[in-house]
Design an enzyme around this catalytic site. Sequence first.
Site, PDB file in Angstrom:
ATOM      1  N   HIS A 308       0.853  -1.189   0.000  1.00 10.73           N
ATOM      2  CA  HIS A 308       0.000   0.000   0.000  1.00 10.73           C
ATOM      3  C   HIS A 308       0.880   1.227   0.000  1.00 10.73           C
ATOM      4  CE1 HIS A 308      -3.133   2.843   1.083  1.00 10.73           C
ATOM      5  NE2 HIS A 308      -3.963   1.931   0.612  1.00 10.73           N
ATOM      6  N   ASP A 365      -7.946  -5.393  -0.065  1.00  2.83           N
ATOM      7  CA  ASP A 365      -8.435  -6.237  -1.155  1.00  2.83           C
ATOM      8  C   ASP A 365      -8.026  -7.697  -1.020  1.00  2.83           C
ATOM      9  OD1 ASP A 365      -9.789  -4.278  -2.591  1.00  2.83           O
ATOM     10  OD2 ASP A 365      -7.934  -3.523  -3.452  1.00  2.83           O
TER      11      ASP A 365
HETATM   12  N1  CMC Z   1       4.238  -7.625  -4.792  1.00  2.00           N
HETATM   13  C1  CMC Z   1       5.598  -7.591  -4.931  1.00  2.00           C
HETATM   14  N2  CMC Z   1       6.351  -6.494  -4.744  1.00  2.00           N
HETATM   15  C2  CMC Z   1       5.716  -5.359  -4.428  1.00  2.00           C
HETATM   16  C3  CMC Z   1       4.311  -5.309  -4.274  1.00  2.00           C
HETATM   17  C4  CMC Z   1       3.575  -6.488  -4.464  1.00  2.00           C
HETATM   18  N3  CMC Z   1       2.251  -6.494  -4.349  1.00  2.00           N
HETATM   19  N4  CMC Z   1       3.938  -4.034  -3.948  1.00  2.00           N
HETATM   20  C5  CMC Z   1       5.058  -3.317  -3.903  1.00  2.00           C
HETATM   21  N5  CMC Z   1       6.144  -4.103  -4.177  1.00  2.00           N
HETATM   22  C6  CMC Z   1       7.557  -3.703  -4.171  1.00  2.00           C
HETATM   23  C7  CMC Z   1       7.889  -2.825  -5.366  1.00  2.00           C
HETATM   24  O1  CMC Z   1       8.324  -3.584  -6.470  1.00  2.00           O
HETATM   25  C8  CMC Z   1       8.980  -1.942  -4.807  1.00  2.00           C
HETATM   26  O2  CMC Z   1      10.165  -2.697  -4.738  1.00  2.00           O
HETATM   27  P1  CMC Z   1      11.588  -1.956  -4.974  1.00  2.00           P
HETATM   28  O3  CMC Z   1      11.707  -0.933  -3.872  1.00  2.00           O
HETATM   29  O4  CMC Z   1      12.588  -3.047  -4.880  1.00  2.00           O
HETATM   30  O5  CMC Z   1      11.513  -1.321  -6.330  1.00  2.00           O
HETATM   31  C9  CMC Z   1       8.528  -1.714  -3.351  1.00  2.00           C
HETATM   32  O6  CMC Z   1       7.748  -2.876  -3.017  1.00  2.00           O
HETATM   33  C10 CMC Z   1       7.717  -0.450  -3.161  1.00  2.00           C
HETATM   34  O7  CMC Z   1       6.583  -0.525  -4.030  1.00  2.00           O
HETATM   35  P2  CMC Z   1       6.010   0.670  -4.861  1.00  2.00           P
HETATM   36  O8  CMC Z   1       5.556   0.166  -6.194  1.00  2.00           O
HETATM   37  O9  CMC Z   1       6.942   1.831  -4.852  1.00  2.00           O
HETATM   38  O10 CMC Z   1       4.749   1.045  -3.987  1.00  2.00           O
HETATM   39  P3  CMC Z   1       3.600   2.012  -4.423  1.00  2.00           P
HETATM   40  O11 CMC Z   1       3.246   2.777  -3.208  1.00  2.00           O
HETATM   41  O12 CMC Z   1       3.941   2.785  -5.622  1.00  2.00           O
HETATM   42  O13 CMC Z   1       2.425   1.001  -4.827  1.00  2.00           O
HETATM   43  C11 CMC Z   1       0.614  -0.500  -4.659  1.00  2.00           C
HETATM   44  C12 CMC Z   1       1.423   0.596  -3.956  1.00  2.00           C
HETATM   45  C13 CMC Z   1      -0.595  -0.815  -3.814  1.00  2.00           C
HETATM   46  C14 CMC Z   1       0.147   0.017  -6.035  1.00  2.00           C
HETATM   47  C15 CMC Z   1       1.515  -1.743  -4.843  1.00  2.00           C
HETATM   48  O14 CMC Z   1       1.904  -2.217  -3.576  1.00  2.00           O
HETATM   49  C16 CMC Z   1       0.815  -2.847  -5.640  1.00  2.00           C
HETATM   50  O15 CMC Z   1       0.855  -2.826  -6.871  1.00  2.00           O
HETATM   51  N6  CMC Z   1       0.151  -3.806  -4.932  1.00  2.00           N
HETATM   52  C17 CMC Z   1      -0.629  -4.827  -5.611  1.00  2.00           C
HETATM   53  C18 CMC Z   1      -1.953  -4.260  -6.065  1.00  2.00           C
HETATM   54  C19 CMC Z   1      -2.907  -4.047  -4.906  1.00  2.00           C
HETATM   55  O16 CMC Z   1      -3.090  -4.899  -4.055  1.00  2.00           O
HETATM   56  N7  CMC Z   1      -3.578  -2.874  -4.913  1.00  2.00           N
HETATM   57  C20 CMC Z   1      -4.614  -2.529  -3.914  1.00  2.00           C
HETATM   58  C21 CMC Z   1      -4.190  -1.384  -3.051  1.00  2.00           C
HETATM   59  S1  CMC Z   1      -5.225  -1.170  -1.600  1.00  2.00           S
HETATM   60  C22 CMC Z   1      -6.801  -0.804  -2.180  1.00  2.00           C
HETATM   61  C23 CMC Z   1      -6.894   0.315  -3.142  1.00  2.00           C
HETATM   62  O17 CMC Z   1      -6.183   1.307  -3.094  1.00  2.00           O
HETATM   63  O18 CMC Z   1      -7.756   0.218  -4.000  1.00  2.00           O
END
Ligand code: CMC
Length: 429
Positions: A308, A365
């Site tokens: 998140h 989720d």
């Molecule tokens: N699986 C594997 N690695 C992950 C995941 C994941 N689900 N989420 C983040 N990471 C890694 C990412 O690759 C990055 O690694 P590094 O620092 O080595 O590059 C690190 O963790 C930080 O991630 P980020 O992409 O910078 O985080 P963000 O804040 O931009 O993204 C997120 C947040 C929710 C989009 C992302 O965690 C994600 O894609 N999760 C899966 C989709 C999901 O469950 N979304 C629902 C969110 S909650 C409800 C809503 O908002 O609707």
Amino acid sequence: MSDRKLTLTDPQSGKSLDLPVVSGSEGDPTLDISSLHKELGYFTFDPGYGMTASCKSDITFIDGGEGILRYRGYPIEQLAENSSFLEVAYTLLYGDLPTSDQFSGFERDITYHTMVHEKINTFMQGFHYNAHPMAILAGVVGSMAAFYHDKLDVKDPEQRELAAKRLIAKMPTVAAAAYRHSMGWPSAYPKNSLPYSDRFLHMMFSVPAEPYEINPVAAKALDLLFILHADHEQNASTSTVRLVASTGANPYACVAAGIAALWGPAHGGANEAVLKMLNEIGSVKNVPEFVKRAKDKDDPFRLMGFGHRVYKNYDPRATIIRKQCHEVLAELGKQDELLDLAMELERIALEDDYFVERKLYPNVDFYSGIIYKALGIPTSMFTAMFAIGRTVGWVSQWLEQAANPTRIGRPRQVYTGPTERSYVPIQNR
Ligand code: CMC
């Protein structure tokens, strides 16, 4: 505004600027950089707006480090335990828990507006039978401006309130109709003698041929999920609603844009993606392989329902849903091996350094789809369910902004394209 400030000195010009610190009611010092460009000539670069507060808001508070979520100051755990979705809706819209009179007036208004214009049902027939419910929802909600255009003056508080109530009241009707369209079932009109969540279940699953009995466990579980999804401050879809609203667009256009943003798998579309992922994993024995893939930077696979932008401890909504998942499945007598799979996935991921170091925990989720599945809601409808709950947040935030309009939302960019060059006639290229 406090007296606190941060002084910036530009090493090039030697000029200094005091940036005032804006503090909200819960702390979090935030720099007001609105004079930065005028005084020092700089913009700021913040892709994904992870460090940027785009507005002031009284509605929802999140402390991502502590795993705290409060609507209008009320902790989500207390609302989940004691309140109902409509009471939460009132609270988000108006700022305080309602008195009995206020609540019954609000419930009456929402119930009154549940039906949609009959032509909306005709309009819906134009969609292909296998259209995704979120595509239908975005299209139909956008079209509502054409059906309710008599009361679209966003400068008039009464008209704004009416639009907000219409959206909250009609969203379940449209979502259920989208499902029925995919099933080839006749329209079901809202049964206004029923409470909000019961009414939705009735619109989803009743057929003219036989009686439909609402399971109170299902209605209660649904109501809770709507509460947990109701608002989440400036998430992607809400920020979209606010951005569109800043142009003066009508509320149906704003919320349709919010629905489109919610659909993405990184946002509300994750609940559908989680169930697809769990089905793909298939068995507890395959969990380590998928966890390995999620960590592999060359593999686009991510653990859906994990991570998140704001919560770096635990998503408090996930804690509530996880518990609820066990209870609902037990009460409905529907043990689901996907729950065992999800728990094993959570256990392994939370012991893994990759997830621990990045503070990646299950989000709202991760478990919600398992409950929706137990309630008989098809996977393609999961994000539409999220949209029903979040409509309350979208319209609350829209009302807040419309009452105190901001400048049009207009981010800047760091231009990285070609510098000036001359046009070359096509025959010379
Ligand atoms: N699986 C594997 N690695 C992950 C995941 C994941 N689900 N989420 C983040 N990471 C890694 C990412 O690759 C990055 O690694 P590094 O620092 O080595 O590059 C690190 O963790 C930080 O991630 P980020 O992409 O910078 O985080 P963000 O804040 O931009 O993204 C997120 C947040 C929710 C989009 C992302 O965690 C994600 O894609 N999760 C899966 C989709 C999901 O469950 N979304 C629902 C969110 S909650 C409800 C809503 O908002 O609707």
